[in-house]
Scaffold this motif. Sequence first.
Motif, PDB file in Angstrom:
ATOM      1  N   LYS A 183       1.260  -4.750  -6.066  1.00  0.00           N
ATOM      2  CA  LYS A 183       0.866  -4.798  -4.659  1.00  0.00           C
ATOM      3  C   LYS A 183      -0.652  -4.807  -4.464  1.00  0.00           C
ATOM      4  O   LYS A 183      -1.154  -5.278  -3.467  1.00  0.00           O
ATOM      5  N   GLY A 184      -1.366  -4.261  -5.442  1.00  0.00           N
ATOM      6  CA  GLY A 184      -2.814  -4.233  -5.304  1.00  0.00           C
ATOM      7  C   GLY A 184      -3.285  -2.956  -4.644  1.00  0.00           C
ATOM      8  O   GLY A 184      -2.892  -2.639  -3.537  1.00  0.00           O
ATOM      9  N   PHE A 185      -4.136  -2.227  -5.344  1.00  0.00           N
ATOM     10  CA  PHE A 185      -4.686  -0.980  -4.821  1.00  0.00           C
ATOM     11  C   PHE A 185      -6.053  -1.315  -4.247  1.00  0.00           C
ATOM     12  O   PHE A 185      -7.054  -1.321  -4.937  1.00  0.00           O
ATOM     13  N   LEU A 186      -6.031  -1.657  -2.948  1.00  0.00           N
ATOM     14  CA  LEU A 186      -7.185  -2.280  -2.319  1.00  0.00           C
ATOM     15  C   LEU A 186      -8.469  -1.464  -2.475  1.00  0.00           C
ATOM     16  O   LEU A 186      -9.558  -2.022  -2.597  1.00  0.00           O
ATOM     17  N   LEU A 187      -8.335  -0.149  -2.491  1.00  0.00           N
ATOM     18  CA  LEU A 187      -9.523   0.705  -2.534  1.00  0.00           C
ATOM     19  C   LEU A 187     -10.402   0.396  -3.736  1.00  0.00           C
ATOM     20  O   LEU A 187     -11.622   0.476  -3.675  1.00  0.00           O
ATOM     21  N   PHE A 196     -16.151   5.404  -7.496  1.00  0.00           N
ATOM     22  CA  PHE A 196     -15.195   6.162  -8.309  1.00  0.00           C
ATOM     23  C   PHE A 196     -15.192   5.635  -9.742  1.00  0.00           C
ATOM     24  O   PHE A 196     -15.226   6.408 -10.697  1.00  0.00           O
TER      25      PHE A 196
ATOM     26  N   TRP B  89       6.359   5.543  -4.294  1.00  0.00           N
ATOM     27  CA  TRP B  89       5.073   5.593  -5.001  1.00  0.00           C
ATOM     28  C   TRP B  89       3.910   5.847  -4.050  1.00  0.00           C
ATOM     29  O   TRP B  89       2.837   6.282  -4.473  1.00  0.00           O
ATOM     30  N   MET B  93       1.259   8.495  -5.175  1.00  0.00           N
ATOM     31  CA  MET B  93      -0.140   8.114  -5.407  1.00  0.00           C
ATOM     32  C   MET B  93      -1.079   8.914  -4.528  1.00  0.00           C
ATOM     33  O   MET B  93      -2.156   9.341  -4.963  1.00  0.00           O
ATOM     34  N   ILE B 101      -8.308  13.649  -8.058  1.00  0.00           N
ATOM     35  CA  ILE B 101      -9.678  13.222  -7.773  1.00  0.00           C
ATOM     36  C   ILE B 101     -10.333  14.113  -6.723  1.00  0.00           C
ATOM     37  O   ILE B 101     -11.373  14.714  -6.969  1.00  0.00           O
ATOM     38  N   VAL B 123      -7.216   7.208   1.618  1.00  0.00           N
ATOM     39  CA  VAL B 123      -7.185   6.205   0.547  1.00  0.00           C
ATOM     40  C   VAL B 123      -5.960   5.314   0.689  1.00  0.00           C
ATOM     41  O   VAL B 123      -6.033   4.084   0.575  1.00  0.00           O
ATOM     42  N   ILE B 126      -6.259   2.943   3.746  1.00  0.00           N
ATOM     43  CA  ILE B 126      -7.147   1.807   3.527  1.00  0.00           C
ATOM     44  C   ILE B 126      -6.514   0.819   2.551  1.00  0.00           C
ATOM     45  O   ILE B 126      -6.621  -0.390   2.720  1.00  0.00           O
ATOM     46  N   SER B 127      -5.824   1.338   1.531  1.00  0.00           N
ATOM     47  CA  SER B 127      -5.323   0.462   0.482  1.00  0.00           C
ATOM     48  C   SER B 127      -3.988  -0.189   0.829  1.00  0.00           C
ATOM     49  O   SER B 127      -3.737  -1.321   0.443  1.00  0.00           O
ATOM     50  N   PHE B 128      -3.120   0.538   1.524  1.00  0.00           N
ATOM     51  CA  PHE B 128      -1.781   0.005   1.809  1.00  0.00           C
ATOM     52  C   PHE B 128      -1.465   0.111   3.294  1.00  0.00           C
ATOM     53  O   PHE B 128      -0.570   0.865   3.689  1.00  0.00           O
ATOM     54  N   GLN B 131       2.422  -0.416   4.344  1.00  0.00           N
ATOM     55  CA  GLN B 131       3.373   0.648   4.039  1.00  0.00           C
ATOM     56  C   GLN B 131       3.067   1.906   4.841  1.00  0.00           C
ATOM     57  O   GLN B 131       3.960   2.703   5.108  1.00  0.00           O
TER      58      GLN B 131
END
Lengths: 227, 339
Positions: A183-187, A196, B89, B93, B101, B123, B126-128, B131
């Motif tokens: 899916k791609g971890f956009l961050l 990071f 997930w 995550m 972190i 996080v 921003i990333s998903f 979902q």
Amino acid sequence: MSQPSYGEVIGNGLWKQNTGLVQLLGMCPLLAISTSVVNAVSLGLATALVMAASNGAISLIRNLVPKEIRIAVFILIIAALVTAIQLALNAFVHPLYLVLGIFIPLITTNCIVLARTEAFASKNRFTISVVDGFMMGLGLTLVLAVLGGLRELVGKGTLLSGIDLVFGATSKTWVLHVLPDYKGFLLAVLPPGAFFGLGLLIAGKNWYEQRAARTKPAIPISLAPHA
Amino acid sequence: MAFVSNTPGVGSIMLKVLFALMPAIAVYQLYFGPAILVSLMLASLTAMLAETLMLRLRRVPVMPFLMDGSALVTAWLLALSMPPLAPWWLIVMATLFAIVIAKHLYGGLGNNLFNPAMVGYAVMLISFPAQMTQWPVVDTLAHIHLSFFDTLRFIFGGTLPGSLKLDALTMATPLDTLRTQLLLGRPVADIATMPIFGYVGGQGSELIALAYLAGGAYLLQQRSITWHIPAAFLGALALLAFGLHAFDAARYAAPWFHLATGGAMLGAFFIATDPVTGATTPKGKIIFGAGVGTLVYVIRTWGGYPDGVAFAVLILNMCVPLIDAYTQPRVFGHGKEKP
């Protein structure tokens, strides 16, 4: 002042004084362009070329430039060399030139270039200065490649995407889809991912060195005064 | 539970926080189905595993730190802020990011700069983004009721029974609806007649907010938190909402709507009050809380996201060292001194 040996210069550039992990100079392009391996390595190599050329040029004229205006002279030389690299990239790998965009001319202001000319080339002979510039640039390129690979892999699940910008359309098949249906971890591709990622790389290097220092037999222990 | 003692340590505070969250979880479960229980379990398990692993890596004693419950609080706050119908997930995550972190790489409990749960949430948001908007339909409006096993199968396998589409199970949150409808030019009073809105906030979710308020009151009564941050947070949010609502009621929602929707109550009593990442001086707490409340309103009204508790808390977390430095209480007998 004694001249450093080639081995020392190469070791410093690639590991001991690595620009990306130890000196932490030239962070702006490092963080901004390391979104994929291809971008990262391209800009890294361009920087390495500029550094080798500028170190060489400045080493040649080091005894002719008055101390008071040396920085201005160095910057002018660097700017001229960067312009040459920029024109070359534009001519030979135009698509890549479009991707890297403003970061090519910005190599001029990359502090690592000026730092090496001032700290090394202005005090050393020609050949060793060229080697120093290139090795420092190569060290940066390696860090950029690892960081770019990490961010690309985590962010998009691929490696070497965009390779066709460098080697033409035929190389498109070289792109590795390491994680299909990812899916791609956009961050990771966004700016925070760069911070990071770099933080983890620096931590990794420090951890490795601390461990190496612990496991190495301490030779001067017999000299230490015992209580 | 051997770690409950009479001296108020981290463990007993965290236990009270978990206890205070229970009524809200019960109401949540009642109105939005059993998915929240699954994500609470997932988050708790992940948090405990990650906490154990990181404590071992850092070579600090595992049991005392694991048993203080701070990882569980982070996990529960995350589960309560994230959409429960999301794939497994996502919450795993988010929890990993929060514990590994945001908490341990910054030095562990007591040293972390940012609220771990909110880092994990931001996080993921921003990333998903897709979902992170799979909010379940409130029970009173749902045509389909997913059984517990179908919920499990969806969260872990992504499959729905029969020809059911995901759209039938999810809906836009009240804040999201308000935002899109306002952009279409409808006045607030008109939008509020839509079925997903309840008495003051969103249907069902306003009762969850009430349960958070009750939990917060319990924490205040137990002196686990002080009144400063929640009061300043909710006060600033309500004041801004009141001012703009009075100015133009068609374009700006009422203050009670802002208090009862989104993460306002959860944020005010459970997230912004985190003793590690929030301000510590009384005056500082008021500045901190008011800052968060103001930013929540600003992000909700003019920002790019429907709710802004996570971003507001994270931004104010950054200001905490400065706030604390400028609000040091004067020591008795000393004159006024500039820091």
